[in-house]
Write a protein that holds these residues in place. Structure first.
Motif, short mmCIF file in Angstrom:
data_model
loop_
_atom_site.label_atom_id
_atom_site.label_comp_id
_atom_site.label_asym_id
_atom_site.label_seq_id
_atom_site.Cartn_x
_atom_site.Cartn_y
_atom_site.Cartn_z
N HIS A 1 0.19 28.54 -8.76
CA HIS A 1 1.36 29.15 -9.40
C HIS A 1 1.26 30.66 -9.33
O HIS A 1 0.17 31.23 -9.38
CB HIS A 1 1.44 28.69 -10.86
CG HIS A 1 2.78 28.83 -11.48
ND1 HIS A 1 3.24 30.02 -12.03
CD2 HIS A 1 3.79 27.93 -11.64
CE1 HIS A 1 4.46 29.84 -12.49
NE2 HIS A 1 4.82 28.59 -12.28
N THR B 1 2.27 32.82 -11.57
CA THR B 1 1.90 33.41 -12.85
C THR B 1 0.42 33.14 -13.10
O THR B 1 0.01 31.98 -13.19
CB THR B 1 2.75 32.83 -13.99
OG1 THR B 1 4.13 33.10 -13.72
CG2 THR B 1 2.36 33.46 -15.33
N ILE C 1 -0.85 30.66 -15.88
CA ILE C 1 -0.52 29.28 -15.56
C ILE C 1 -1.41 28.78 -14.43
O ILE C 1 -1.95 27.67 -14.47
CB ILE C 1 0.97 29.14 -15.21
CG1 ILE C 1 1.84 29.44 -16.44
CG2 ILE C 1 1.29 27.75 -14.66
CD1 ILE C 1 3.33 29.44 -16.16
N ASP C 2 -1.56 29.60 -13.43
CA ASP C 2 -2.39 29.25 -12.28
C ASP C 2 -3.82 28.95 -12.71
O ASP C 2 -4.43 27.97 -12.26
CB ASP C 2 -2.37 30.41 -11.27
CG ASP C 2 -3.07 30.07 -9.97
OD1 ASP C 2 -2.72 29.04 -9.37
OD2 ASP C 2 -3.96 30.83 -9.56
N GLN D 1 -4.94 27.94 -15.68
CA GLN D 1 -5.05 26.69 -16.43
C GLN D 1 -4.98 25.47 -15.51
O GLN D 1 -5.71 24.50 -15.70
CB GLN D 1 -3.96 26.61 -17.49
CG GLN D 1 -4.14 27.59 -18.64
CD GLN D 1 -5.50 27.46 -19.30
OE1 GLN D 1 -5.98 26.36 -19.56
NE2 GLN D 1 -6.14 28.59 -19.59
N ALA E 1 3.68 22.48 -10.37
CA ALA E 1 3.96 23.91 -10.19
C ALA E 1 5.35 24.16 -9.65
O ALA E 1 5.96 25.21 -9.92
CB ALA E 1 2.92 24.53 -9.27
N ILE F 1 7.61 24.29 -12.82
CA ILE F 1 7.28 25.19 -13.93
C ILE F 1 7.65 26.61 -13.50
O ILE F 1 6.95 27.25 -12.70
CB ILE F 1 5.79 25.11 -14.29
CG1 ILE F 1 5.45 23.69 -14.78
CG2 ILE F 1 5.43 26.14 -15.36
CD1 ILE F 1 3.97 23.47 -15.03
N LYS G 1 8.55 28.98 -15.95
CA LYS G 1 8.12 29.85 -17.05
C LYS G 1 7.31 29.02 -18.02
O LYS G 1 7.27 27.78 -17.93
CB LYS G 1 9.32 30.50 -17.73
CG LYS G 1 10.38 29.52 -18.21
CD LYS G 1 11.60 30.24 -18.70
CE LYS G 1 12.66 29.28 -19.25
NZ LYS G 1 13.14 28.30 -18.26
N LEU G 2 6.66 29.70 -18.99
CA LEU G 2 5.79 28.99 -19.93
C LEU G 2 6.53 27.90 -20.70
O LEU G 2 5.95 26.86 -21.02
CB LEU G 2 5.18 29.98 -20.93
CG LEU G 2 4.00 30.82 -20.44
CD1 LEU G 2 3.48 31.69 -21.58
CD2 LEU G 2 2.88 29.95 -19.91
N TRP H 1 6.27 24.38 -19.33
CA TRP H 1 4.94 23.78 -19.18
C TRP H 1 4.77 22.47 -19.95
O TRP H 1 4.32 21.47 -19.39
CB TRP H 1 3.90 24.80 -19.64
CG TRP H 1 2.49 24.28 -19.68
CD1 TRP H 1 1.88 23.64 -20.72
CD2 TRP H 1 1.50 24.37 -18.64
NE1 TRP H 1 0.58 23.32 -20.40
CE2 TRP H 1 0.32 23.76 -19.13
CE3 TRP H 1 1.50 24.90 -17.35
CZ2 TRP H 1 -0.84 23.67 -18.38
CZ3 TRP H 1 0.32 24.82 -16.60
CH2 TRP H 1 -0.82 24.20 -17.11
N PHE I 1 -0.27 25.26 -24.04
CA PHE I 1 0.76 26.29 -24.10
C PHE I 1 1.88 25.97 -25.11
O PHE I 1 2.89 26.68 -25.15
CB PHE I 1 1.38 26.52 -22.72
CG PHE I 1 0.53 27.36 -21.81
CD1 PHE I 1 0.05 28.59 -22.20
CD2 PHE I 1 0.21 26.90 -20.53
CE1 PHE I 1 -0.73 29.36 -21.36
CE2 PHE I 1 -0.56 27.68 -19.67
CZ PHE I 1 -1.03 28.90 -20.09
N GLN J 1 3.80 35.53 -21.41
CA GLN J 1 2.38 35.17 -21.55
C GLN J 1 1.70 36.00 -22.62
O GLN J 1 0.76 35.56 -23.28
CB GLN J 1 1.64 35.29 -20.22
CG GLN J 1 1.65 36.66 -19.58
CD GLN J 1 2.78 36.82 -18.59
OE1 GLN J 1 3.86 36.27 -18.78
NE2 GLN J 1 2.53 37.55 -17.52
#
Length: 377
Positions: A14, A16, A19-20, A22, A41, A44, A46-47, A50, A80, A272
């Protein structure tokens, strides 16, 4: 007892970074599938996307009888989820229920509730492969960890004939969610409770992530700890940014109105950052970004007391850790002026272990720890 494969390689799942990381974390520790992370991915953006995506991955995995994947996708979904979202506790409960009653129901896992400050600390014990254990390793996580997510590490050492005990202290897992204990820098207190409960006198203490700060704090106060392994270090959280940023941050704490305004702008522009701030408030059980920041300021060099650490020490650091800059490694090593011995390992991109807590080649980190223990026993 379960055995795990630890895939080698850090993947660009990802764009971001948080995110990547995690996605790589669960995969690197042997819990999830690469193809699932690639698939998730794509949806997703944005957060906020998730939680639902990870729940979908969990449901799909369970339908396909992939209980390991499904269980840890529920853990991933919780990660998240905002603290004010009622799903956060439900997802935690689902993960715990599946972990103990579905995934590892037939495995040799002993669960404990250790009395602590009129409530309880959760703990887990994995006995060694035979009656003549090589020794005891006590493992804990850091900022927002669950002990269950460190099970693959514990299983690795249990297969090497160690007795392994994992516990959650204040601010972590069930100690926070069920016992209401806020994160505290005084890590010698929960550690003492664990050592007392199991009547342990000669242990290796292994701290993961922020646990690399906490384990040195505990070792400085507790001589029943004979060996210390820090899987990541921090030394002093205010010294992580460049000096000019550190000075500006300390100045901001004296001007709370300006700090609130700047924090609000930053959280609106960077989701984030909002998650990080909200999570800090959640685990410290504070009310504002200022109060949460003040709690984090307690994790400093003066409270760490590195000079009182007299044990054998192993420090593992990623050269490109995106949480803790490499400069902190040398500062921490130099501060351990009275350690019995210091062994340090900086993992590079060539090792595929250059990220935080050696995500990308977790198996290599485990082998380094095992070899060090062989030398020190």
């Amino acid at each position: 007892m379960a055995q795990f494969d630890y895939p080698v390689g850090y993947h660009d799942f990802h764009k971001t970074k948080i995110i990547d990381y995690q996605m790589n974390r669960w995969y690197s520790m042997g819990y999830t599938r690469k193809e699932d992370m690639v698939d998730a991915a794509t949806r997703i953006k944005k957060l906020e996307d998730w939680k639902e995506e990870m729940i979908k991955q969990a449901e799909k995995a369970i339908d396909e009888k992939r209980i390991m994947n499904g269980t840890f996708y529920y853990r991933a979904a919780e990660f998240f989820t905002h603290p004010n979202d009622p799903d956060k506790l439900r997802l935690y409960d689902t993960f715990i229920e599946m972990f103990y009653n579905d995934l590892f129901v037939e495995h040799d896992i002993e669960r404990y509730n250790i009395p602590y400050e009129n409530v309880y600390l959760p703990a887990m014990r994995l006995p060694s492969n035979n009656k003549n254990a090589r020794g005891t390793i006590v493992i804990h996580g850091g900022f927002d960890s669950f002990m269950e997510e460190l099970y693959s590490m514990a299983s690795y050492f249990a297969h090497l004939n160690y007795e392994v005990i994992l516990f959650e202290g204040p601010g972590q897992g069930g100690a926070l969610k069920k016992s209401g204990l806020a994160l505290s820098y005084e890590w010698e207190k929960p550690t003492k409770a664990v050592l007392d409960y199991f009547k342990l006198n000669d242990v290796t203490l292994l701290g993961v992530s922020m646990g690399g700060w906490l384990c040195f704090r505990a070792a400085a106060h507790e001589q029943r700890i004979k060996r210390v392994i820090a899987l990541s270090i921090a030394y002093d959280y205010m010294k992580i940014p460049p000096p000019i940023i550190e000075k500006f941050a300390l100045w901001l704490f004296k001007h709370p109105k300006l700090m609130y305004w700047m924090a609000d702008v930053k959280m609106k522009m960077m989701p984030q950052e909002k998650w990080g701030t909200d999570n800090l408030i959640y685990i410290t059980k504070t009310d504002t970004p200022l109060d949460g920041g003040m709690a984090l300021l307690e994790f400093n060099a003066a409270h760490l007391k590195s000079e009182h650490v007299t044990q054998d020490v192993l420090i593992l650091t990623g050269s490109e850790d995106h949480f803790i800059p490499l400069k902190m490694h040398d500062i921490q090593v130099k501060a351990l002026t009275n350690a019995k011995s210091i062994t340090e390992r900086i993992f590079t991109r060539d090792d595929h272990a250059h990220n935080h807590c050696q995500v990308g080649n977790f198996g290599l980190a485990l082998r380094v720890m095992a070899n060090w223990l062989n030398e020190k026993e």
